[in-house]
Design a protein around this motif. Structure first.
Motif, short mmCIF file in Angstrom:
data_model
loop_
_atom_site.label_atom_id
_atom_site.label_comp_id
_atom_site.label_asym_id
_atom_site.label_seq_id
_atom_site.Cartn_x
_atom_site.Cartn_y
_atom_site.Cartn_z
N ASP A 196 0.84 -1.21 0.00
CA ASP A 196 0.00 0.00 0.00
C ASP A 196 0.87 1.25 0.00
O ASP A 196 0.57 2.24 -0.68
CB ASP A 196 -0.92 0.00 1.23
CG ASP A 196 -1.83 -1.22 1.25
OD1 ASP A 196 -2.44 -1.53 0.21
OD2 ASP A 196 -1.91 -1.87 2.31
N ARG A 197 1.95 1.22 0.76
CA ARG A 197 2.85 2.38 0.79
C ARG A 197 3.53 2.58 -0.57
O ARG A 197 3.68 3.70 -1.05
CB ARG A 197 3.91 2.20 1.87
CG ARG A 197 3.34 2.25 3.29
CD ARG A 197 4.42 2.04 4.33
NE ARG A 197 3.88 2.16 5.68
CZ ARG A 197 3.75 3.30 6.34
NH1 ARG A 197 4.16 4.44 5.77
NH2 ARG A 197 3.26 3.34 7.55
N VAL A 198 3.92 1.45 -1.19
CA VAL A 198 4.53 1.54 -2.51
C VAL A 198 3.56 2.15 -3.52
O VAL A 198 3.93 3.02 -4.33
CB VAL A 198 5.00 0.15 -2.99
CG1 VAL A 198 5.42 0.20 -4.46
CG2 VAL A 198 6.15 -0.34 -2.13
N LYS A 199 2.29 1.71 -3.46
CA LYS A 199 1.28 2.28 -4.36
C LYS A 199 1.12 3.78 -4.12
O LYS A 199 0.97 4.56 -5.07
CB LYS A 199 -0.06 1.58 -4.16
CG LYS A 199 -0.13 0.17 -4.71
CD LYS A 199 -1.52 -0.42 -4.49
CE LYS A 199 -1.61 -1.84 -5.00
NZ LYS A 199 -2.96 -2.43 -4.74
N GLY A 200 1.17 4.18 -2.87
CA GLY A 200 1.04 5.61 -2.56
C GLY A 200 2.19 6.41 -3.12
O GLY A 200 2.01 7.50 -3.68
N ILE A 201 3.40 5.88 -3.01
CA ILE A 201 4.58 6.57 -3.55
C ILE A 201 4.49 6.65 -5.07
O ILE A 201 4.75 7.69 -5.69
CB ILE A 201 5.87 5.86 -3.11
CG1 ILE A 201 6.04 5.98 -1.60
CG2 ILE A 201 7.08 6.43 -3.85
CD1 ILE A 201 7.17 5.14 -1.05
N GLU A 202 4.11 5.51 -5.70
CA GLU A 202 4.02 5.48 -7.16
C GLU A 202 2.93 6.42 -7.67
O GLU A 202 3.04 6.95 -8.78
CB GLU A 202 3.76 4.06 -7.63
CG GLU A 202 4.95 3.12 -7.43
CD GLU A 202 4.64 1.69 -7.84
OE1 GLU A 202 3.43 1.36 -7.96
OE2 GLU A 202 5.59 0.90 -8.03
N ALA A 203 1.88 6.61 -6.88
CA ALA A 203 0.81 7.53 -7.29
C ALA A 203 1.21 8.99 -7.16
O ALA A 203 0.54 9.88 -7.69
CB ALA A 203 -0.45 7.26 -6.46
N GLY A 204 2.32 9.26 -6.45
CA GLY A 204 2.80 10.63 -6.30
C GLY A 204 2.60 11.22 -4.93
O GLY A 204 2.76 12.43 -4.74
N GLY A 205 2.23 10.37 -3.94
CA GLY A 205 2.03 10.88 -2.60
C GLY A 205 3.33 11.31 -1.95
O GLY A 205 4.41 10.79 -2.26
N ASP A 206 3.24 12.29 -1.03
CA ASP A 206 4.42 12.80 -0.33
C ASP A 206 4.63 12.12 1.03
O ASP A 206 5.74 12.13 1.54
CB ASP A 206 4.30 14.31 -0.12
CG ASP A 206 4.27 15.06 -1.44
OD1 ASP A 206 5.35 15.28 -2.01
OD2 ASP A 206 3.17 15.42 -1.90
N ASP A 207 3.55 11.57 1.61
CA ASP A 207 3.66 10.90 2.90
C ASP A 207 2.51 9.92 3.04
O ASP A 207 1.53 9.98 2.29
CB ASP A 207 3.65 11.92 4.05
CG ASP A 207 4.48 11.46 5.23
OD1 ASP A 207 4.64 10.23 5.41
OD2 ASP A 207 4.97 12.33 5.97
N PHE A 208 2.63 9.02 4.04
CA PHE A 208 1.66 7.94 4.20
C PHE A 208 1.50 7.69 5.70
O PHE A 208 2.45 7.24 6.36
CB PHE A 208 2.18 6.68 3.50
CG PHE A 208 1.13 5.63 3.25
CD1 PHE A 208 0.55 5.50 1.99
CD2 PHE A 208 0.73 4.76 4.26
CE1 PHE A 208 -0.39 4.52 1.75
CE2 PHE A 208 -0.22 3.80 4.04
CZ PHE A 208 -0.79 3.67 2.77
N LEU A 209 0.32 8.00 6.24
CA LEU A 209 0.03 7.80 7.66
C LEU A 209 -1.06 6.75 7.81
O LEU A 209 -2.06 6.77 7.09
CB LEU A 209 -0.41 9.10 8.32
CG LEU A 209 0.66 10.18 8.49
CD1 LEU A 209 0.03 11.44 9.08
CD2 LEU A 209 1.79 9.69 9.36
#
Length: 377
Positions: free
Chosen positions: A96-109
């Motif tokens: 899920d964190r990898v998907k968030g980074i690949e989507a362009g997210g700056d952080d993941f909480l």
């Protein structure tokens, strides 16, 4: 609750559960942030485009557009691409964190999150965005100043061309004897003034044509050319000056080497390269101009045995007002014009050189230049 100040950062909270939106908004408002909520992906995109928030807190698992897709669309839109995005979600797996980074997210909480951690990350991202905004604003102002400078330079240079042409015309009349006979010393001085004036006129033409080439406003007028003949003609224009300065100029252009190109522009490229070699090669420099057939067209070379160019400067000398650090010599606009003119023909130009070992400027032209793009109505 005290209302945040009007200039406080605006945070967009996106979650399909209204209760989650309210909790986050209350927390952020207590910290003096302005907030706006969105109950889904489509609403979030509309608010982001309309209000340009300073940061987005984005849930992932939402009906319709999920958080990953919302983030991808924000990044794809130039108007919202720079907004920091923090995923706030119950998902916690590495994928899920990898998907968030690949989507362009700056952080993941991950929910439930630590409030101090959330606040610290929000403040950090807002500081980063503020610095990026200042940098973007400085770059925009710099571009505006650069464009203003270029516009003023074009105006001044354009106005210089007419009186300069008049001066050169008057010198030619005097040298032709229209004002009476001249002593040999006078002829030498006037010839020198005429040549220096011609150098200035070439600089003026370079600057005007350089601006048009940068704006892709020059339309080539190609025709079939004998490259060997063209080399000899251009070199012939420089022979008298080369001899007077103790330089040697030789041409090795075999007959029958043809190319389809804009003759006027190609003459200017050759004249700039030869003049550059004579000016910067040093006393008694030997310059050799040659042309050969190449796999990708015709290769023309202008070689000298002068001071040479440091390898670190091989790209800089083709930039506008590029400067060679070794001796402080500036390439001015001539080499920049050569680069843009050659590239307008679909070719490429480069230099081979080391200090103290001379320099060889090569350019390759394809047999035919590319077709011009259709002009907009």
């Amino acid at each position: 609750m005290t209302q945040p100040a009007a200039g406080a950062p605006l945070l967009l909270v996106v979650d399909d559960e209204p209760a989650n939106v309210d909790v986050l908004c209350d927390l952020l408002q207590a910290l003096d942030y302005r907030t706006v909520g969105a109950a889904g992906g489509e609403a979030a995109l509309a608010i982001a485009r309309e209000r340009r928030p300073d940061l987005v807190l984005l849930d992932v698992m939402m009906p319709g557009l999920d958080g990953y897709e919302v983030c991808r669309r924000l990044r794809a839109d130039p108007d919202t691409a720079g907004i920091p995005v923090v995923f706030v979600t119950a998902l916690s797996g590495p994928d899920d964190r990898v998907k968030g980074i690949e989507a362009g997210g700056d952080d993941f909480l991950t929910k439930p999150f630590s409030r101090p951690v959330l606040v610290a990350r929000i403040r950090s991202l807002l500081r980063l965005k503020e610095a990026q905004d200042r940098l973007a604003d400085s770059y925009r102002r710099l571009r505006e100043l650069e464009e203003l400078k270029d516009d003023l330079t074009r105006m001044v240079v354009h106005d210089l061309k007419s009186p300069l042409s008049g001066i050169l015309g008057s010198l030619e009349m005097v040298l032709d004897g229209d004002a009476g006979p001249l002593a040999p010393a006078q002829v030498r001085l006037l010839r020198d003034a005429q040549e220096r004036g011609g150098d200035v006129l070439r600089m003026v033409d370079n600057l005007l044509d350089l601006s048009r080439l940068e704006e892709s406003a020059v339309r080539l007028q190609p025709r079939e050319l004998d490259v060997g003949r063209l080399l000899r003609e251009v070199a012939g224009d420089w022979n008298v000056r080369a001899e007077r300065e103790g330089a040697r100029l030789a041409v090795e252009g075999p007959a029958g080497v043809g190319v389809r190109a804009d003759e006027g522009m190609l003459r200017r490229v050759l004249a700039n390269l030869i003049g550059n070699a004579l000016r910067h090669g040093g006393p008694g420099v030997a310059v050799r101009v040659s042309a050969v057939r190449a796999d990708d067209g015709v290769k023309v070379s202008v070689a000298d045995n002068g001071r040479g160019v440091p390898e670190a400067e091989h790209e800089a000398i083709f930039r506008k007002y590029g400067r060679v650090q070794a001796d402080g010599a500036s390439s001015g606009l001539g080499l920049t014009f050569c680069k843009l003119a050659v590239e307008a023909h679909g070719g490429r130009i480069w230099v081979q050189s080391r200090p103290g070992e001379g320099a060889i400027f090569h350019f390759v032209l394809p047999p035919r230049p590319p077709e011009p793009a259709a002009s907009p109505a």
